[in-house]
Write a protein that holds these residues in place. Structure first.
Motif, PDB file in Angstrom:
ATOM      1  N   MET A  67       0.830  -1.204   0.000  1.00  0.00           N
ATOM      2  CA  MET A  67       0.000   0.000   0.000  1.00  0.00           C
ATOM      3  C   MET A  67       0.868   1.260   0.000  1.00  0.00           C
ATOM      4  SD  MET A  67      -3.145   1.078   2.540  1.00  0.00           S
ATOM      5  CE  MET A  67      -4.109  -0.321   1.954  1.00  0.00           C
ATOM      6  N   GLU A  68       1.965   1.206   0.737  1.00  0.00           N
ATOM      7  CA  GLU A  68       2.873   2.369   0.771  1.00  0.00           C
ATOM      8  C   GLU A  68       3.456   2.627  -0.608  1.00  0.00           C
ATOM      9  OE1 GLU A  68       7.098   3.768   2.829  1.00  0.00           O
ATOM     10  OE2 GLU A  68       6.103   1.930   3.493  1.00  0.00           O
TER      11      GLU A  68
ATOM     12  N   GLU B 109       2.124   1.731  -3.499  1.00  0.00           N
ATOM     13  CA  GLU B 109       1.034   2.224  -4.344  1.00  0.00           C
ATOM     14  C   GLU B 109       0.855   3.734  -4.167  1.00  0.00           C
ATOM     15  OE1 GLU B 109      -2.431   0.077  -3.272  1.00  0.00           O
ATOM     16  OE2 GLU B 109      -1.768  -1.839  -4.109  1.00  0.00           O
ATOM     17  N   GLU B 110       0.775   4.169  -2.928  1.00  0.00           N
ATOM     18  CA  GLU B 110       0.584   5.594  -2.651  1.00  0.00           C
ATOM     19  C   GLU B 110       1.750   6.416  -3.186  1.00  0.00           C
ATOM     20  OE1 GLU B 110       0.027   5.925   1.527  1.00  0.00           O
ATOM     21  OE2 GLU B 110      -1.991   5.061   1.516  1.00  0.00           O
ATOM     22  N   THR B 111       2.963   5.877  -3.052  1.00  0.00           N
ATOM     23  CA  THR B 111       4.140   6.608  -3.519  1.00  0.00           C
ATOM     24  C   THR B 111       4.132   6.729  -5.035  1.00  0.00           C
ATOM     25  OG1 THR B 111       5.411   5.761  -1.634  1.00  0.00           O
ATOM     26  CG2 THR B 111       6.659   6.694  -3.458  1.00  0.00           C
TER      27      THR B 111
ATOM     28  N   LEU C 214       1.521   6.792  -6.932  1.00  0.00           N
ATOM     29  CA  LEU C 214       0.486   7.771  -7.278  1.00  0.00           C
ATOM     30  C   LEU C 214       0.970   9.201  -7.050  1.00  0.00           C
ATOM     31  CD1 LEU C 214      -2.646   5.927  -5.840  1.00  0.00           C
ATOM     32  CD2 LEU C 214      -2.186   6.414  -8.265  1.00  0.00           C
ATOM     33  N   ARG C 215       1.743   9.402  -6.012  1.00  0.00           N
ATOM     34  CA  ARG C 215       2.291  10.747  -5.763  1.00  0.00           C
ATOM     35  C   ARG C 215       3.270  11.139  -6.860  1.00  0.00           C
ATOM     36  NH1 ARG C 215       4.934  10.237  -0.128  1.00  0.00           N
ATOM     37  NH2 ARG C 215       5.450  12.445  -0.477  1.00  0.00           N
TER      38      ARG C 215
ATOM     39  N   CYS D 260      -9.346   2.085  -0.808  1.00  0.00           N
ATOM     40  CA  CYS D 260      -8.349   2.657  -1.736  1.00  0.00           C
ATOM     41  C   CYS D 260      -8.551   4.160  -1.906  1.00  0.00           C
ATOM     42  CB  CYS D 260      -8.402   1.950  -3.087  1.00  0.00           C
ATOM     43  SG  CYS D 260     -10.064   1.843  -3.799  1.00  0.00           S
TER      44      CYS D 260
ATOM     45  N   HIS E  52      -6.384   6.429  -1.655  1.00  0.00           N
ATOM     46  CA  HIS E  52      -5.253   6.988  -2.390  1.00  0.00           C
ATOM     47  C   HIS E  52      -5.480   6.892  -3.896  1.00  0.00           C
ATOM     48  CE1 HIS E  52      -4.725   2.711  -1.831  1.00  0.00           C
ATOM     49  NE2 HIS E  52      -3.743   2.651  -2.708  1.00  0.00           N
TER      50      HIS E  52
ATOM     51  N   LYS F 180      -8.056   9.567  -4.896  1.00  0.00           N
ATOM     52  CA  LYS F 180      -7.419  10.878  -4.906  1.00  0.00           C
ATOM     53  C   LYS F 180      -6.588  11.068  -6.167  1.00  0.00           C
ATOM     54  CE  LYS F 180      -4.293  13.865  -2.270  1.00  0.00           C
ATOM     55  NZ  LYS F 180      -3.446  13.996  -1.063  1.00  0.00           N
TER      56      LYS F 180
END
Length: 477
Positions: A419-420, A422-424, A426-427, A454, A456, A459
């Protein structure tokens, strides 16, 4: 730093005939010295064995046989604020013997026919005066060196680095070669404190080249790249020789963090990173090669070896990436990691095969952890990567993440890591042009688990749609 024979000992010898160095110019006086201006030395003699050719004939400060009366007095400079009465009362006079003093080239020249005056009374000692710097312990050091003129073996007197450093400047001043050699030999053989090392370095210019060579070798590297070679050896030892010893890696990590040259550390870590990455790639390529596929025992053993080699070096990569990020020199690692199109394709093929799971089940997690560390540094601005590097980093490693999730049930224990990452990703996608972001976002649909799990991903898409639907108007900019 080194100097040849034309150094301080030669300059001191010259000072006997000039007035440039008043601190080492003796005064020769055949008249009586006032009793109130000097006192006979009452210093306790050094506890030395007198089994030398010098002491068998004469004894230090023996008035009954001496033919030299040396007055040592503290020198006063125009800037000296010391009490003049104290300086005068600190003068001492010592009874010495000319045949012993000649061990010192300084006194040998001084007592030569050229300098020695004619005395009216041949039975009275020749009176000499010698200025001693008004520094703490200076008088004691001069007296100690004069006493050492009377002994052959100085090992009992020179018993510490401090003693050798106190005596050596005086021995150099007197051109007392035997004492100089004894002090230097002792300093070569014993450890120094930081303060003692500074004193040694201050004395190096006054030593002859052959005398200073061993001292300098302790503080002078043999080659310009010796520091990097040392760091390279430490890193290789930490990641190869001590794989299960965390404290060794922690120790080397602290050395790297405190190392004064950031560029040297960067070069060393870059080489180690590239070496480990090369081994991982070659091992995985051999595992994925059709030439090694089969059911017989030899092929299976080779496959297991390739996977274990890849796994071990992937762990090395993870540790190296941490060090590079910590030192803020991971920009080269990010560029290299983003150029791995062929490597990530091999990873996807390997992870779709079930054979690796029973051999190295944690292999995907180790590689994703490396990716996560580098991607996080990029997203946080710790590493300022170009647009092309950011795009390729996500483009090549996003499929590896997706395949790992689909084909590795053991990754459920690493849900937070996934998950970390994935979020990174996306950023990072949010920093790209909308056309590039559109291409990569569509591949992120696999991030969905359920609608509520989800945020993130919502967003990321909402940000893209907002920008695409409401672009800035040129006339309003």
């Amino acid at each position: 730093m080194t100097a040849g024979p034309s150094k301080k000992r030669q300059r001191v010898q010259q000072s006997a005939s000039t007035s440039r160095h008043s601190s080492v110019i003796p005064t020769i006086d055949c008249s009586s010295l006032p009793d109130k201006s000097s006192t006979e030395v009452s210093k306790k003699p050094l506890n030395l064995r007198r089994n030398s050719s010098f002491s068998s004939i004469a004894a230090f400060n023996d008035a009954s046989t001496a033919d030299i009366l040396l007055r040592l007095y503290l020198e006063v400079t125009p800037f000296d604020s010391s009490d003049s009465e104290f300086i005068t009362s600190s003068d001492v006079q010592i009874y010495l013997h000319s045949h012993v003093l000649r061990r010192s080239k300084y006194f040998s020249a001084l007592l030569s026919d050229r300098w020695q005056p004619q005395k009216d009374d041949d039975s009275s000692p020749l009176r000499l005066g010698f200025g001693v710097p008004a520094a703490h312990g200076s008088m004691d050091s001069h007296l100690a060196v004069l006493e050492l003129l009377y002994v052959d073996d100085m090992t009992e007197a020179i018993d510490s680095a401090k003693t050798a450093l106190d005596l050596l400047p005086v021995a150099l001043k007197f051109l007392f070669e035997d004492c100089v050699k004894s002090c230097v030999r002792f300093l070569e053989a014993v450890p120094w404190t930081d303060e003692e090392e500074k004193r040694v370095m201050n004395l190096i210019p006054f030593l002859q080249e052959e005398e200073s060579r061993e001292l300098l070798s302790r503080v002078s590297p043999g080659r310009n790249d010796s520091c990097e070679e040392m760091l390279q050896g430490l890193i290789l030892a930490a990641i190869h020789n001590y794989p299960n010893m965390a404290f060794v890696k922690a120790f080397v990590a602290k050395l790297l963090k405190d190392f004064s040259s950031k560029e040297s550390a960067k070069r060393v870590l870059k080489r180690a990173f590239e070496t480990s990455l090369k081994v991982v790639k070659e091992s995985l390529e051999e595992y994925s090669s059709p030439n090694f596929r089969g059911d017989h025992n030899e092929t299976e053993a080779i496959q297991r070896l390739n996977l274990h080699t890849a796994m071990t070096n992937a762990k090395h990569l993870s540790w190296l990436v941490e060090r590079m990020i910590e030192l803020r020199v991971a920009d080269v690692a990010v560029v290299e990691w983003s150029e791995q199109a062929s490597f990530t394709a091999d990873l996807q093929r390997a992870f779709r095969d079930d054979a690796w799971r029973g051999i190295v089940p944690g292999f995907p997690s180790v590689l994703l952890r490396c990716t996560s560390k580098l991607a996080n540094a990029v997203a946080a601005g710790t590493i300022l990567a170009t647009k092309q590097v950011r795009k390729k980093l996500v483009k090549h490693w996003l499929p590896v993440l997706l395949v790992s999730k689909d084909h590795s049930p053991l990754l459920s224990s690493n849900k937070n890591l996934c998950m970390e990452l994935e979020e990174t990703f996306l950023r990072i996608i949010s920093t790209l042009p909308l056309s590039d972001a559109q291409e990569l976002l569509q591949q992120c649909l696999s991030f969905t688990r359920n609608v509520d799990d989800c945020p993130h991903l919502f967003k990321g898409f909402n940000t893209w749609f907002r920008r695409a639907m409401h672009p800035p108007q040129p006339e309003k900019l």
